[in-house]
Design a protein around this motif. Structure first.
Motif, PDB file in Angstrom:
ATOM      1  N   LEU A 107       0.837  -1.204   0.000  1.00 57.57           N
ATOM      2  CA  LEU A 107       0.000   0.000   0.000  1.00 57.57           C
ATOM      3  C   LEU A 107       0.867   1.248   0.000  1.00 57.57           C
ATOM      4  O   LEU A 107       0.565   2.232  -0.668  1.00 57.57           O
ATOM      5  N   PHE A 108       1.960   1.176   0.770  1.00 57.53           N
ATOM      6  CA  PHE A 108       2.877   2.308   0.800  1.00 57.53           C
ATOM      7  C   PHE A 108       3.372   2.632  -0.610  1.00 57.53           C
ATOM      8  O   PHE A 108       3.350   3.782  -1.034  1.00 57.53           O
ATOM      9  N   PHE A 109       3.784   1.603  -1.339  1.00 58.21           N
ATOM     10  CA  PHE A 109       4.268   1.834  -2.701  1.00 58.21           C
ATOM     11  C   PHE A 109       3.167   2.401  -3.584  1.00 58.21           C
ATOM     12  O   PHE A 109       3.402   3.312  -4.378  1.00 58.21           O
ATOM     13  N   VAL A 110       1.952   1.867  -3.448  1.00 68.15           N
ATOM     14  CA  VAL A 110       0.846   2.332  -4.287  1.00 68.15           C
ATOM     15  C   VAL A 110       0.534   3.795  -3.978  1.00 68.15           C
ATOM     16  O   VAL A 110       0.465   4.641  -4.881  1.00 68.15           O
ATOM     17  N   PHE A 111       0.385   4.121  -2.674  1.00 72.36           N
ATOM     18  CA  PHE A 111       0.050   5.502  -2.290  1.00 72.36           C
ATOM     19  C   PHE A 111       1.147   6.463  -2.729  1.00 72.36           C
ATOM     20  O   PHE A 111       0.888   7.541  -3.253  1.00 72.36           O
ATOM     21  N   GLN A 112       2.405   6.043  -2.489  1.00 72.48           N
ATOM     22  CA  GLN A 112       3.495   6.933  -2.848  1.00 72.48           C
ATOM     23  C   GLN A 112       3.556   7.137  -4.362  1.00 72.48           C
ATOM     24  O   GLN A 112       3.761   8.262  -4.827  1.00 72.48           O
ATOM     25  N   GLY A 113       3.330   6.051  -5.099  1.00 73.09           N
ATOM     26  CA  GLY A 113       3.332   6.165  -6.546  1.00 73.09           C
ATOM     27  C   GLY A 113       2.239   7.101  -7.026  1.00 73.09           C
ATOM     28  O   GLY A 113       2.468   7.973  -7.873  1.00 73.09           O
ATOM     29  N   LEU A 114       1.042   6.957  -6.454  1.00 77.66           N
ATOM     30  CA  LEU A 114      -0.069   7.832  -6.845  1.00 77.66           C
ATOM     31  C   LEU A 114       0.250   9.285  -6.502  1.00 77.66           C
ATOM     32  O   LEU A 114       0.008  10.195  -7.301  1.00 77.66           O
ATOM     33  N   ALA A 115       0.814   9.495  -5.306  1.00 79.33           N
ATOM     34  CA  ALA A 115       1.148  10.861  -4.901  1.00 79.33           C
ATOM     35  C   ALA A 115       2.168  11.456  -5.855  1.00 79.33           C
ATOM     36  O   ALA A 115       2.090  12.633  -6.218  1.00 79.33           O
ATOM     37  N   LEU A 116       3.137  10.643  -6.287  1.00 82.10           N
ATOM     38  CA  LEU A 116       4.152  11.139  -7.214  1.00 82.10           C
ATOM     39  C   LEU A 116       3.536  11.497  -8.556  1.00 82.10           C
ATOM     40  O   LEU A 116       3.888  12.499  -9.171  1.00 82.10           O
ATOM     41  N   VAL A 117       2.577  10.664  -9.005  1.00 81.63           N
ATOM     42  CA  VAL A 117       1.964  10.915 -10.298  1.00 81.63           C
ATOM     43  C   VAL A 117       1.131  12.193 -10.240  1.00 81.63           C
ATOM     44  O   VAL A 117       1.204  13.037 -11.132  1.00 81.63           O
ATOM     45  N   TYR A 118       0.355  12.355  -9.168  1.00 91.39           N
ATOM     46  CA  TYR A 118      -0.582  13.483  -9.133  1.00 91.39           C
ATOM     47  C   TYR A 118      -0.006  14.748  -8.496  1.00 91.39           C
ATOM     48  O   TYR A 118      -0.416  15.840  -8.835  1.00 91.39           O
TER      49      TYR A 118
END
Lengths: 289, 318
Positions: A107-118
């Motif tokens: 989840l950490f990777f997913v959230f961080q990835g989304l935050a980086l994208v947006y």
């Protein structure tokens, strides 16, 4: 005199560490879920505050009314729909820990990835209440004092809830022994979900308070997860005032170590202290033996 | 029994054929293909070594990057004074010794405490080394001057990966392997059954660390220079952990199966969409835990028994 100022700065820093760790301790202490995506909710709170003041030009404190409910709801959903199947399936706490570490890390990777994208990876910051104030002879920025006050306030509220209310008594019972708590009629799953969700909301709140004086980015979450984890393990699982005390200890040691030995070594000093405590008192400083 | 023997022989034959085929790849392939294979062998060796200790005992270690980084630094310091092969062996030995000391002091920590401790260890070594380089040696990075060819690196890592897989398989057949699995099942019971759990854990932890340090040292030959942040990058710890879990435990070749898709995915995504790689990695974690609890190994075994064996029987090969 400089030493005293360093000391006060250490206390402020430590109060911040304690503040960040409170929510994690609630999650790990009551729900027994080690949430490695914790820091992402901290970042979420910080970004909400940032957008509130920079984009919509409101007082960043108001952002708490948005970020805390969202974090609460997300963490409640994570507990109900992602953690509960794992808890049901796990034969023992060790197996559960392994699964939980993997899922929350994912989840950490997913959230961080989304935050980086947006939100991009840029470092963000804003000025809010940066007026200097005199605190016990040391000069401090108002926003740092606000974070310390917030930490004390949250800890006090938590302490009162845990010690003085029926709800808190149920949470403490679950912390001590979830099976026995279920036997005396406590709805363990419901209360654990609430504690877990509340922990997430506290992460968002601490993110808002800290963002007033430290710049942040989409990738800073993991560092705060780690700091919080260190403080929780130092304090002992499920201890509220202990968490604050352990945070302050860490902050003071870090500030004094950085001043007396070498500022480049502060992280090393942090980890050194943490590992020492882990080896000498694996259950934490503030737990009864 | 006969069946098992035949299976083992078939597996051995398969490995030998694959190894010989892979050994000749450099003759036909471009530099890019070689570098992907080098990365693949390194990850296979690391994941197998990780799984050898952590998979069997369920002590989830995030110290892979620490031992890997120690290997890099031993090579970076030693290659100036001694021949490269000596530096590589020194890296493995120093990794072994450091793990021995770390293991003796920390392996009584269980569960999450061990996870966090090993992560902290990596950071601690990283920070102290960085400080030592800046303050004492007045430098931030070290240059690596060697004339080792890519082919030599390729073949060395291929052999290292094979030895790790075969070694891990062999140890699983002997008493040490049984002891290791017994600890993973229930450490208290293992101790009561007369296993010296501390000795078994520390020895296996150190063996796995020596492989990690060796791989780090070999990969360092490819870097023009190294600094503490390159050497002690925790991404290695996580990537190796995912590869091993994706592959699954229980079989010596499991982690290798997990490393292949992960390396190819990261090769493809990391260059073009770095953020999406992190999202994909995260989803990978979640999928493994919920849908593939035994990893790809279990999937492969199931396919083998329910599909391939009947097919072969029908074709009268078996």
């Amino acid at each position: 005199m400089v030493l005293f100022e360093v000391f006060i700065n250490g206390i402020i820093l430590g109060g911040m560490y304690g503040l960040i760790a409170l929510g994690l301790n609630l999650q790990y202490g009551v729900a027994r879920i080690l949430n490695l995506s914790y820091g992402e909710f901290f970042v979420g709170g910080a970004f909400t505050a940032f957008f509130t003041i920079m984009l919509w030009q409101y007082n960043p404190l108001l952002s708490l009314f948005i970020s805390m409910p969202i974090a609460f709801a997300m963490n409640w959903l994570i507990y109900q729909y992602l953690m509960t199947p794992l808890i049901r399936r796990a034969p023992d706490q060790d197996a559960l820990d392994a699964d939980v570490v993997l899922v929350t890390f994912g989840l950490f990777f997913v959230f961080q990835g989304l935050a980086l994208v947006y939100w991009s990876g840029d470092l963000r910051g804003y000025t809010f209440l940066s007026t200097p104030v005199n605190f016990l002879g040391a000069t401090l920025a108002m926003n740092r004092l606000l974070a310390l006050l917030g930490a004390c306030l949250i800890a006090a509220v938590l302490f009162v809830i845990l010690r003085r209310t029926r709800f808190g008594a149920a949470l403490r019972a679950i912390t001590i022994d979830p099976v026995a708590a279920g036997l005396v009629g406590i709805d363990v799953r419901r209360y654990s979900a609430l504690a877990f969700a509340a922990g997430g909301a506290l992460a968002a709140a601490s993110g808002m308070l800290v963002s007033t004086f430290i710049s942040f980015s989409a990738t800073t979450g993991v560092a705060y997860t780690l700091k919080a984890l260190i403080v929780v393990i130092m304090a002992g699982v499920g201890r509220v005032t202990g968490t604050l005390a352990a945070g302050v200890l860490l902050g003071v040691v870090e500030a004094l170590g950085g001043y007396l030995i070498d500022p480049a070594l502060t992280i090393a000093i942090n980890f050194g202290l943490f590992m020492l405590i882990l080896l000498l008192r694996p259950t934490g400083l503030f737990t009864r033996a | 029994m006969l069946d098992a023997l035949r299976n083992a022989r078939a597996a051995a034959a398969l490995i030998v054929i694959a190894a010989i085929a892979l050994a000749f790849v450099p003759l036909f392939s471009s530099g890019y293909v070689m570098s992907v294979f080098i990365l693949l062998f390194a990850n296979v060796a690391l994941a197998t070594a990780w799984s050898f200790f952590s998979g069997a005992t369920r002590y989830i270690s995030l110290a892979t990057a620490a031992f890997f980084g120690i290997g890099i630094y031993v090579l970076a310091i030693a290659h100036v004074y001694v021949p490269v092969p000596v530096a590589l062996i020194a890296a493995a030995i120093i990794g072994f010794l450091v793990a021995l000391v770390v293991g003796l002091s920390t392996l009584r920590l269980r569960g999450v405490y061990f996870v966090v401790f090993t992560f902290g260890l990596t950071e601690l070594i990283h920070q102290v080394l960085n400080w030592w380089e800046v303050k004492i040696n007045h430098t931030v990075s070290r240059f690596i001057f060697t004339d080792v060819s890519n082919i030599a690196i390729y073949e060395t890592l291929l052999v290292a990966a094979l030895i790790t897989i075969v070694g891990s398989w062999y140890v699983n057949q002997i008493r040490l392997g049984y002891a290791l699995r017994a600890i993973g099942e229930d450490e208290t019971v293992a101790r009561h059954a007369g296993i010296n759990t501390t000795r078994v854990k520390v020895v296996c932890f150190a063996l796995s660390a020596s492989v990690m340090a060796f791989v780090g040292a070999v990969l360092a030959l490819r870097y023009p220079y190294v600094d503490a942040s390159i050497a002690f990058n925790s991404t290695w710890s996580f990537q190796v952990l995912i590869a091993a879990l994706l592959g699954g435990g229980g079989r010596a070749w499991g982690p290798a199966i997990g490393a292949i898709p992960l390396v190819l995915l990261s090769e493809y995504l990391a260059g073009t969409f770095p953020h999406h790689f992190s999202i994909a990695l995260g989803l990978c974690f979640v999928v493994i835990v919920y849908f593939l609890p035994g990893g790809l190994t279990r999937l492969v075994l199931r396919l083998y028994h329910s599909w391939l064996v009947p097919q072969l029987k029908k074709a009268e090969v078996l």
